[in-house]
Design a protein around this motif. Structure first.
Motif, mmCIF file in Angstrom:
data_model
loop_
_atom_site.group_PDB
_atom_site.id
_atom_site.type_symbol
_atom_site.label_atom_id
_atom_site.label_comp_id
_atom_site.label_asym_id
_atom_site.label_seq_id
_atom_site.Cartn_x
_atom_site.Cartn_y
_atom_site.Cartn_z
ATOM 1 N N LEU A 1 0.909 -1.143 0.120
ATOM 2 C CA LEU A 1 -0.004 0.092 0.237
ATOM 3 C C LEU A 1 1.007 1.288 -0.070
ATOM 4 N N ALA A 2 0.931 1.782 -1.385
ATOM 5 C CA ALA A 2 2.014 3.094 -1.344
ATOM 6 C C ALA A 2 1.227 4.062 -0.553
ATOM 7 N N ASP A 3 2.286 4.910 0.131
ATOM 8 C CA ASP A 3 1.697 6.218 0.819
ATOM 9 C C ASP A 3 0.941 5.642 2.170
ATOM 10 N N ALA A 4 1.022 4.484 2.721
ATOM 11 C CA ALA A 4 0.169 3.927 3.719
ATOM 12 C C ALA A 4 0.306 5.165 4.981
ATOM 13 N N PHE A 5 1.653 5.391 5.056
ATOM 14 C CA PHE A 5 1.905 6.016 6.507
ATOM 15 C C PHE A 5 1.315 7.449 6.431
ATOM 16 N N ARG A 6 0.610 7.891 5.206
ATOM 17 C CA ARG A 6 -0.239 9.031 4.974
ATOM 18 C C ARG A 6 -1.492 9.034 4.772
ATOM 19 N N THR A 7 -1.863 7.879 5.419
ATOM 20 C CA THR A 7 -3.337 7.361 5.067
ATOM 21 C C THR A 7 -3.934 7.250 6.584
ATOM 22 N N ASP A 8 -5.244 7.679 6.845
ATOM 23 C CA ASP A 8 -5.999 7.316 7.831
ATOM 24 C C ASP A 8 -5.975 5.959 8.439
ATOM 25 N N THR A 9 -5.813 5.571 9.595
ATOM 26 C CA THR A 9 -5.874 4.407 10.022
ATOM 27 C C THR A 9 -6.962 3.555 9.870
ATOM 28 N N GLU A 10 -8.309 3.983 9.699
ATOM 29 C CA GLU A 10 -9.285 3.530 9.678
ATOM 30 C C GLU A 10 -9.437 3.050 7.975
ATOM 31 N N ASN A 11 -8.817 3.930 7.131
ATOM 32 C CA ASN A 11 -8.836 3.805 5.851
ATOM 33 C C ASN A 11 -7.780 2.403 5.649
ATOM 34 N N LEU A 12 -6.795 2.459 6.282
ATOM 35 C CA LEU A 12 -5.961 1.184 5.766
ATOM 36 C C LEU A 12 -6.495 -0.119 6.538
ATOM 37 N N ILE A 13 -7.123 -0.109 7.727
ATOM 38 C CA ILE A 13 -7.921 -1.275 8.339
ATOM 39 C C ILE A 13 -8.830 -1.775 7.028
ATOM 40 N N ILE B 1 1.003 4.733 14.622
ATOM 41 C CA ILE B 1 0.296 4.332 13.500
ATOM 42 C C ILE B 1 0.105 2.693 13.633
ATOM 43 N N LEU B 2 1.608 1.930 13.851
ATOM 44 C CA LEU B 2 1.434 0.573 14.169
ATOM 45 C C LEU B 2 0.553 0.015 15.290
ATOM 46 N N LEU B 3 0.797 0.911 16.274
ATOM 47 C CA LEU B 3 0.173 0.487 17.602
ATOM 48 C C LEU B 3 -1.424 0.640 17.274
ATOM 49 N N ASP B 4 -2.117 1.704 16.717
ATOM 50 C CA ASP B 4 -3.291 1.954 16.448
ATOM 51 C C ASP B 4 -3.918 0.746 15.629
ATOM 52 N N LEU B 5 -2.879 0.118 14.478
ATOM 53 C CA LEU B 5 -3.175 -0.898 13.918
ATOM 54 C C LEU B 5 -3.339 -2.398 14.599
ATOM 55 N N LYS B 6 -2.355 -2.344 15.659
ATOM 56 C CA LYS B 6 -2.216 -3.707 16.303
ATOM 57 C C LYS B 6 -3.374 -4.105 16.980
ATOM 58 N N GLY B 7 -4.492 -3.107 17.364
ATOM 59 C CA GLY B 7 -5.640 -3.497 18.073
ATOM 60 C C GLY B 7 -6.672 -3.981 16.951
ATOM 61 N N ASN B 8 -6.372 -3.832 15.734
ATOM 62 C CA ASN B 8 -7.478 -4.369 14.750
ATOM 63 C C ASN B 8 -6.974 -5.399 13.766
ATOM 64 N N ILE B 9 -5.836 -5.354 13.494
ATOM 65 C CA ILE B 9 -5.051 -6.096 12.527
ATOM 66 C C ILE B 9 -3.893 -7.012 13.096
ATOM 67 N N ASP B 10 -4.002 -8.261 12.530
ATOM 68 C CA ASP B 10 -2.732 -9.117 13.182
ATOM 69 C C ASP B 10 -1.611 -8.578 12.235
ATOM 70 N N LEU B 11 -0.487 -8.284 12.965
ATOM 71 C CA LEU B 11 0.612 -7.731 12.758
ATOM 72 C C LEU B 11 1.456 -8.716 11.766
ATOM 73 N N SER B 12 1.127 -10.277 12.095
ATOM 74 C CA SER B 12 1.939 -10.941 11.397
ATOM 75 C C SER B 12 1.597 -11.396 9.926
ATOM 76 N N ARG B 13 0.748 -10.198 9.567
ATOM 77 C CA ARG B 13 0.253 -10.244 8.030
ATOM 78 C C ARG B 13 1.098 -8.950 7.641
#
Length: 363
Positions: A131-143, A172-184
Motif C-alpha cells: 500500500l503506497a503512501d500508507a503512512f500518510r493514510t488514516d488508520t481507518e482507511n488502512l484497516i 500508527i502501528l500500535l493503532d493498527l495492532k488493536g485491529n489487524i494481525d501484525l503477522s501479516r
C-alpha cells in the motif's frame, strides 16, 4: 521479522542507473548466500530485462523471488509469465495519491485492488500487497483496505516519500495492532528524513512480520532502509540475526555493490572502510587493551576488520604496548625515541608499528 531485499528493483530505479541482466542475476545469487527470505528482483511490466531476471532466478536461488506489479491485469500477467514465486501488487492508498496519481475514488481503488488480488489468487501464486503512501493514510482507511485482501500473505505499508519518524510510525502501528494481525504486516521505508532504519527497528519492536531493506540503502531519492544496519542492530542489540549469516554480511554487501558498480561513503555505518579505523592516542591505547572499549561490535562478527593506526597522536601508553608486543625491552627513553619515529613515519598500521619497533630496538 522476515527480510525482503529490494536492492535490485529500487536501486535500478535511481536516476542514471540501468543495471544489466547479468548484474541483477549475479547480485541475487550473492544475496542468496545471506539467507534473505525474499528478493524483489524487478518489475516485469517494464520490459524484457526484468522478465528474464525473474525467470532465471525463480528456479536458481533459495530465496523467494518477488515480482512487483501494479494492480493491473497486464502487469500481473507479465509477472506470472516470468514464473515468479511471489507477485507483489502495489496500489496508492492516501487521499493525496488517489487524487493525483490514480485519479479515482477510494471505493474504486479498493475494487481495483480486489480484482487484481483475485486474479493472482486464481493463478495459485503467493500474493503480497504493498500500500503506497500508507503512512500518510488514516488508520481507518488502512484497516478497510487490509481487510479486503485476506488472500495476501503480507500487506506492506509503505512510507513512500519518507515522511515519517519513529514516534509517528510507532503510533500508527500500535493503532493498527488493536485491529489487524501484525503477522501479516510488512513495512517499506524511505530515508528522506534519515529515519528509515530507525523506523524499521520500531516496526520490528512492535511485531511486524516483514521489512523491505536494501544494501547500503540503495533506492530512490535518499534511499531505503539499510539491510546491513538493520541486521547489525537487531543482532547486537536484540540478539536476533533475522536469519542472516552474520559473517557474510559485509563481504556479500560489498560484492553486490561491486557487481552493480555502486560505491558507499567511507563513513557509511557497517560498510564504510573508515568506521573501524582508530588513530587517536587514547583510543588506540584502549583498543589494544580491549577493543570492546570503543566499538559497538567486533567487525569480524559481520565479516569486516578493524584498523589501528599509530603516528603523531600515539601516546606513551600505546607506544609501550606496541614495544611490549614486539618483544622489546624498553625504558622511558626508548618510548620517547619510538614516539618520535612514529610521528615522522606514521600513520602506520599495527603490524607496521610492530615491525618498526623490532627494526629500531631488536637484537
Amino acid at each position: 521479522m522476515k527480510l525482503s531485499d529490494v536492492t535490485l528493483r529500487e536501486g535500478d530505479q535511481m536516476p542514471g542507473r540501468n543495471y544489466t541482466t547479468d548484474q541483477k542475476i549475479d547480485s541475487a545469487h550473492q544475496l542468496d548466500k545471506l539467507g534473505i527470505d525474499f528478493v524483489q528482483a524487478g518489475f516485469p511490466a517494464t520490459g524484457e530485462k526484468d522478465q528474464t531476471v525473474i525467470t532465471e532466478l525463480a528456479e536458481a536461488i533459495q530465496a523467494d523471488v518477488v515480482a512487483l506489479a501494479r494492480a493491473l491485469i497486464a502487469d500481473i500477467d507479465a509477472a506470472l509469465d516470468a514464473n515468479t514465486d511471489v507477485v507483489d501488487v502495489f496500489i496508492p492508498v492516501s487521499d493525496l495519491h488517489l487524487e493525483h496519481l490514480l485519479g479515482m475514488s477510494r471505493d474504486d481503488m479498493i475494487k481495483m485492488l480486489g480484482d487484481a488480488v483475485d486474479y493472482v489468487y486464481d493463478h495459485s501464486v503467493e500474493i503480497h500487497v504493498t500500500l503506497a503512501d500508507a503512512f500518510r493514510t488514516d488508520t481507518e482507511n488502512l484497516i478497510e483496505v487490509i481487510e479486503t485482501v485476506p488472500q495476501a500473505q503480507y500487506v506492506t505499508l509503505a512510507d513512500t516519500v519518507g515522511a515519517r519518524t519513529p514516534k509517528s510510525v510507532e503510533k500508527i502501528l500500535l493503532d493498527l495492532k488493536g485491529n489487524i494481525d501484525l503477522s501479516r504486516i510488512g513495512v517499506h521505508f524511505h530515508d528522506d528524513l534519515g529515519c528509515a532504519t530507525a523506523n524499521t527497528l520500531v516496526a520490528y519492536n512492535i511485531g511486524v512480520a516483514k521489512a523491505d531493506i536494501s544494501i547500503a540503502a540503495l533506492g530512490e531519492r535518499a534511499g531505503n532502509t539499510s539491510l546491513e544496519e538493520v541486521v547489525a542492530a537487531c543482532s547486537t542489540d536484540r540478539g536476533n540475526t533475522l536469519g542472516i549469516e552474520e559473517s557474510k554480511l559485509i563481504p556479500v554487501c560489498k560484492q553486490v555493490l561491486n557487481t552493480l558498480g555502486e560505491e558507499v561513503d567511507e563513513r557509511k555505518p557497517i560498510l564504510g572502510n573508515k568506521i573501524a579505523e582508530h588513530e587517536s592516542g587514547i583510543h588506540t591505547a584502549a583498543m589494544l587493551e580491549n577493543p570492546a572499549t570503543l566499538e559497538p561490535y567486533d567487525p569480524q562478527r559481520f565479516g569486516g576488520s578493524r584498523q589501528l593506526l599509530f603516528g603523531a597522536s600515539t601516546g606513551s601508553s600505546a607506544s609501550r604496548q606496541i614495544l611490549e608486543r614486539a618483544g622489546v625491552d624498553f625504558d622511558d627513553n626508548t618510548v620517547k625515541n619510538y614516539k618520535e619515529v612514529l610521528t615522522e613515519q606514521g600513520p602506520l598500521t599495527f603490524d607496521e608499528s610492530i615491525t618498526l619497533a623490532k627494526e629500531m630496538f631488536g637484537d
